[in-house]
Design a protein around this motif. Structure first.
Motif: not given
Length: 106
Positions: A31, A94-98
């Protein structure tokens, strides 16, 4: 409407381009995205610019690390010259965003 384009122009002056290398591609698995930024850009400015430019992808920045890469001295036709220094920013999301840097920025 003019106010919004003025803000976008300010952000594009901070973030110059994505820095695509083998190492930055491997960092994207954790990430992180690497950008080439203006030499006088600060970490809060970089965070604000990334979140504004990639707002449609809902990018949320956790941290920003910066690196100043010094220009190398090279020779061309026997005469020495110096490449320009440039600044890179490693932006952790942030975890889950890309962020998809291969598609056009709107």
């Amino acid at each position: 409407m003019a106010k919004k384009s003025e803000v976008a122009a300010k952000h594009y002056d901070v973030i110059l381009s994505p820095h695509i290398t083998e190492k930055s591609t491997m960092a994207s698995e954790n990430n992180a995205v690497v950008f080439r930024v203006a030499n006088d850009a600060t970490k809060p400015q970089i965070k604000e610019a990334v979140e504004a430019i990639y707002a449609d992808q809902k990018a949320k920045v956790v941290s920003v690390n910066t690196i100043v890469t010094k220009g190398k001295t090279k020779r061309w036709r026997g005469k020495p010259y110096k490449r320009s220094d440039f600044k890179k920013a490693i932006v952790k999301l942030e975890e889950g965003t890309m962020i998809d840097i291969t598609e056009q920025v709107s």
